[in-house]
Write an enzyme that holds these catalytic residues in place. Structure first.
Site, PDB file in Angstrom:
ATOM      1  N   SER A  93      36.487  41.694  44.058  1.00  0.00           N
ATOM      2  CA  SER A  93      37.078  40.386  43.786  1.00  0.00           C
ATOM      3  C   SER A  93      36.884  39.435  44.972  1.00  0.00           C
ATOM      4  O   SER A  93      35.752  39.111  45.321  1.00  0.00           O
ATOM      5  CB  SER A  93      38.548  40.569  43.406  1.00  0.00           C
ATOM      6  OG  SER A  93      39.096  39.385  42.887  1.00  0.00           O
ATOM      7  N   ASP A 193      37.514  42.578  32.467  1.00  0.00           N
ATOM      8  CA  ASP A 193      38.040  41.806  33.599  1.00  0.00           C
ATOM      9  C   ASP A 193      38.871  40.640  33.069  1.00  0.00           C
ATOM     10  O   ASP A 193      38.380  39.799  32.325  1.00  0.00           O
ATOM     11  CB  ASP A 193      36.867  41.279  34.430  1.00  0.00           C
ATOM     12  CG  ASP A 193      37.283  40.810  35.803  1.00  0.00           C
ATOM     13  OD1 ASP A 193      38.405  40.295  35.925  1.00  0.00           O
ATOM     14  OD2 ASP A 193      36.484  40.949  36.740  1.00  0.00           O
ATOM     15  N   HIS A 223      39.857  44.419  35.876  1.00  0.00           N
ATOM     16  CA  HIS A 223      39.447  43.709  37.093  1.00  0.00           C
ATOM     17  C   HIS A 223      39.446  44.627  38.319  1.00  0.00           C
ATOM     18  O   HIS A 223      38.475  44.659  39.078  1.00  0.00           O
ATOM     19  CB  HIS A 223      40.376  42.514  37.327  1.00  0.00           C
ATOM     20  CG  HIS A 223      40.020  41.713  38.535  1.00  0.00           C
ATOM     21  ND1 HIS A 223      38.802  41.083  38.672  1.00  0.00           N
ATOM     22  CD2 HIS A 223      40.719  41.447  39.681  1.00  0.00           C
ATOM     23  CE1 HIS A 223      38.763  40.448  39.842  1.00  0.00           C
ATOM     24  NE2 HIS A 223      39.910  40.667  40.473  1.00  0.00           N
TER      25      HIS A 223
END
Length: 251
Positions: A93, A193, A223
């Protein structure tokens, strides 16, 4: 009740080093299992804690992307000072975004951006919702009562959003610099995600200048793919990618 803050880690495994970068509102636990997996296979793994993470959420909203980049630079320098000349970088991320930045700022051996955000259209709203949830969860972990939590959350919602703006600025900077990335890349994207637009993975793949680049989609993963149901496969795929890089220490 005090929440024990997570710590950075260094797992020594060999001459090849991998810098592991956690997610926004995450901490080193995001990449700990991956670090242990790679350590057992001969890789030294180091994961810093980015400023404002793993501590009360009010501190997170006082940090900015420039602070996190400084933390990444320090972590890179730490590995260099420890004698590791060849370093690959993997990040989840926000850590994936910083992974991409390392690729045009440093001489990296290879990169593994995982669920990295590359679009800003809906990003701030998603980030804000995520921060609010993180703040509430943290306060519940501290065993505060509901009345106290609501009072603190009311104050939290009034805080300026400079932190989130700084993330979007970094996304724009990185996106504008993708054509300066030449290192081998293994791009990882979870199909379930809920934070990052899936198009980000294709943008990274199509716009980086690397000749050696692959993208893999994990159809059952959320995610935080490093803790998801396909984490064992992810670990193995990352290991295989690292194994085929041209490590000079082997020559």
């Amino acid at each position: 009740m005090k929440v024990v803050p997570p710590k950075p880690f260094t797992f020594e495994g060999g001459n090849r080093a991998v810098l592991l970068l956690h997610a926004f509102t995450g901490n080193s636990a995001d990449v700990r299992m991956l670090g242990r997996f790679l350590q057992k296979r001969g890789y030294t793994c180091h994961a810093p804690i980015l400023k404002g993470h793993g501590v009360p959420p009010e501190e997170l909203m006082e940090a900015k992307a420039s602070d996190w980049w400084q933390d990444v630079e320090k972590a890179w320098q730490y590995l260099k000072n420890e004698g590791y000349d060849e370093i690959a970088v993997a990040g989840l991320s926000l850590g994936g975004l910083m992974t991409l930045k390392t690729a045009y700022m440093f001489d990296v051996k290879g990169i593994i951006p995982m669920c990295a955000p590359l679009t800003t259209s809906e990003n701030k709203d998603r980030l804000y919702e995520g921060v609010l949830q993180y703040a509430k969860d943290f306060k519940q972990l501290e065993k505060k009562d509901e009345q106290q939590i609501e009072k603190e959350m009311e104050a939290f919602r009034k805080r300026p959003l400079d932190t989130l703006y700084s993330i979007n600025e970094t996304i724009e900077d990185v996106r504008g610099s993708l054509d300066m990335i030449y290192s081998p890349a293994f791009i990882v994207q979870a199909e379930k995600d809920q934070m990052v637009e899936l198009e980000s993975a294709n943008l990274i793949h199509d716009e980086i200048a690397s000749h050696d680049k692959t993208i893999k989609w994990y159809e059952n993963s959320p995610h935080v793919i490093t803790h998801g149901p396909e984490k064992d496969q992810l670990h193995e795929d990352i290991y295989q990618f690292l194994e085929r890089l041209d490590w000079e220490s082997d020559n």
